[in-house]
Design an enzyme around this catalytic site. Structure first.
Site, PDB file in Angstrom:
ATOM      1  N   TYR A  33       0.799  -1.231   0.000  1.00  0.00           N
ATOM      2  CA  TYR A  33       0.000   0.000   0.000  1.00  0.00           C
ATOM      3  C   TYR A  33       0.831   1.281   0.000  1.00  0.00           C
ATOM      4  CZ  TYR A  33      -4.367  -2.523   0.204  1.00  0.00           C
ATOM      5  OH  TYR A  33      -5.434  -3.329  -0.122  1.00  0.00           O
TER       6      TYR A  33
ATOM      7  N   GLU B   3      -8.770  -6.905   4.715  1.00  0.00           N
ATOM      8  CA  GLU B   3      -8.009  -8.024   4.153  1.00  0.00           C
ATOM      9  C   GLU B   3      -7.355  -8.868   5.239  1.00  0.00           C
ATOM     10  OE1 GLU B   3      -5.515  -5.989   1.343  1.00  0.00           O
ATOM     11  OE2 GLU B   3      -7.276  -5.301   0.230  1.00  0.00           O
TER      12      GLU B   3
END
Length: 391
Positions: free
Chosen positions: A98, A140
């Site tokens: 990310y 997630e």
């Protein structure tokens, strides 16, 4: 913990929505180009065909727009977040990815918008991205934990052996996969898919190619069945290079396009072409769980020889009195699923759930016909295996 957005930053981001609508795809094309130049190893995670066709770029552009337009109520995007997070989990996207994505995304916004991207706007988007990334990472993480804790579940990739390879039509072949280690596999929810690690036949292509394929049989703990149409890099690899006895690597079942096996609502399954695969799992799974469950299956394809699972569907009709099927062959008898067919399938006085899978244009047409027939959106479920974010 990500920073909170100030009211001024929210206002800045919301005001950038029209600009993102106009320049979103240019930004995401710039983003992916710069990302892969700096981190070519990430090409192992991305669908190269979607990149070439700019589908991935458009999907990300739509995501940016949706985030900007809903910045004051990001929780409204949670259903979409879960769909994307399922794909991320199946592709093994991890928290460390990310910051890399965020860095190059902000740089692309600045590069494309130039002077229109003030330092204040970039700072606001940096904070917003941190919040959105944190949401994804949290969702997630739960998904990774859930699949690891499930009986027969696993993390990462697991090796499976092709126990049986069965041609279904001239273009579609089913692969029955069992774990190489001989251990159990997790059950799954009808409609879910797995990610398979494939390879290109081009010797100069050094990257793995990941593809998601629906599980096409009723849930069981003996094997996974994938029914793959030959039409791309990985599907060609599977058809031409993977024989019985070969091994392939899979991630655990994933996906939000699922049906409730304990429910009583009538299932109306509407598919076109290879879109039949997840719906076949739903039909067989639902009827095995409750043989009186009402299931209406509408399938469109070109002709009988192209009808995947023709015999299996016929067997369901012979075995279960609650099962009904309608078949539409466009080339053989000039039949297509029409608005009238949809109207006949809709029964206002009965609880129904509609599941649609096929080409995107087909899904849009059927969804529109259902809306015109008075079916609410929360009773319509769709699956498209190309990057697509509603805005």
């Amino acid at each position: 913990m990500a920073k909170a957005l100030t009211k001024e930053q929210m206002s800045l981001i919301k005001s950038s929505a029209p600009v993102l609508a106009e320049y979103g795809t240019a930004i995401t094309k710039c983003f992916y180009s710069n990302l892969f130049n700096a981190h070519p190893e990430l090409l192992h995670l991305f669908n190269h065909s979607n990149q070439k066709q700019t589908k991935q770029q458009q999907a990300l552009a739509n995501t940016l727009y949706a985030a900007a337009a809903n910045i004051e109520q990001l929780e409204s995007l949670l259903p979409v977040v879960r769909q994307i997070a399922q794909k991320h989990r199946s592709l093994q996207v991890k928290p460390e990815h990310y910051p890399i994505v965020g860095h190059h995304l902000l740089a692309a916004i600045k590069e494309v918008l130039g002077n229109d991207a003030s330092d204040e706007l970039i700072e606001a988007w940096e904070v917003a991205y941190g919040i959105i990334a944190e949401i994804f990472i949290s969702v997630e993480k739960e998904m990774y934990q859930e699949v690891q804790e499930q009986e027969g579940g696993w993390s990462g990739y697991r090796r499976f052996t092709v126990k049986k390879k069965k041609p279904e039509t001239s273009l579609v072949t089913s692969f029955y996969l069992v774990p190489e280690d001989g251990q159990t596999i997790p059950s799954y929810v009808p409609g879910q898919y797995i990610t398979i690690k494939g390879y290109s036949q081009d010797e100069d292509d050094e990257y793995t190619h990941l593809r998601q394929y629906s599980l096409s049989d009723a849930p069981n703990q003996e094997y996974f069945r994938l029914s793959i149409k030959r039409d791309g890099t990985v599907s060609t690899y599977m058809h031409q290079q993977v024989e019985e006895g070969a091994t392939v690597e899979l991630t655990a079942p994933a996906g939000e396009f699922v049906t409730d096996l304990d429910g009583d609502d009538e299932l109306v399954l509407i598919s076109a072409g290879i879109g039949i695969t997840p719906l076949m799992s739903m039909a067989k799974g639902a009827l095995r769980a409750k043989r009186t469950r009402s299931v209406h299956f509408l399938h469109a394809t070109t002709h009988k020889e192209a009808h995947v699972f023709f015999n299996e569907v016929e067997q369901l009709e012979e075995t279960y009195s609650s099962f009904k099927r309608d078949v539409f062959y466009s080339e053989e008898d000039s039949r297509r699923i029409t608005t009238e067919d949809i109207n006949q399938a809709v029964r206002p006085n009965q609880k129904q759930q509609f599941y649609i899978c096929g080409p995107e244009a087909f899904i849009q047409d059927i969804s529109e016909a259902l809306r015109e027939a008075g079916v609410s959106n929360d009773h319509v479920h769709v699956e498209v295996f190309t990057p697509r974010i509603p805005v």
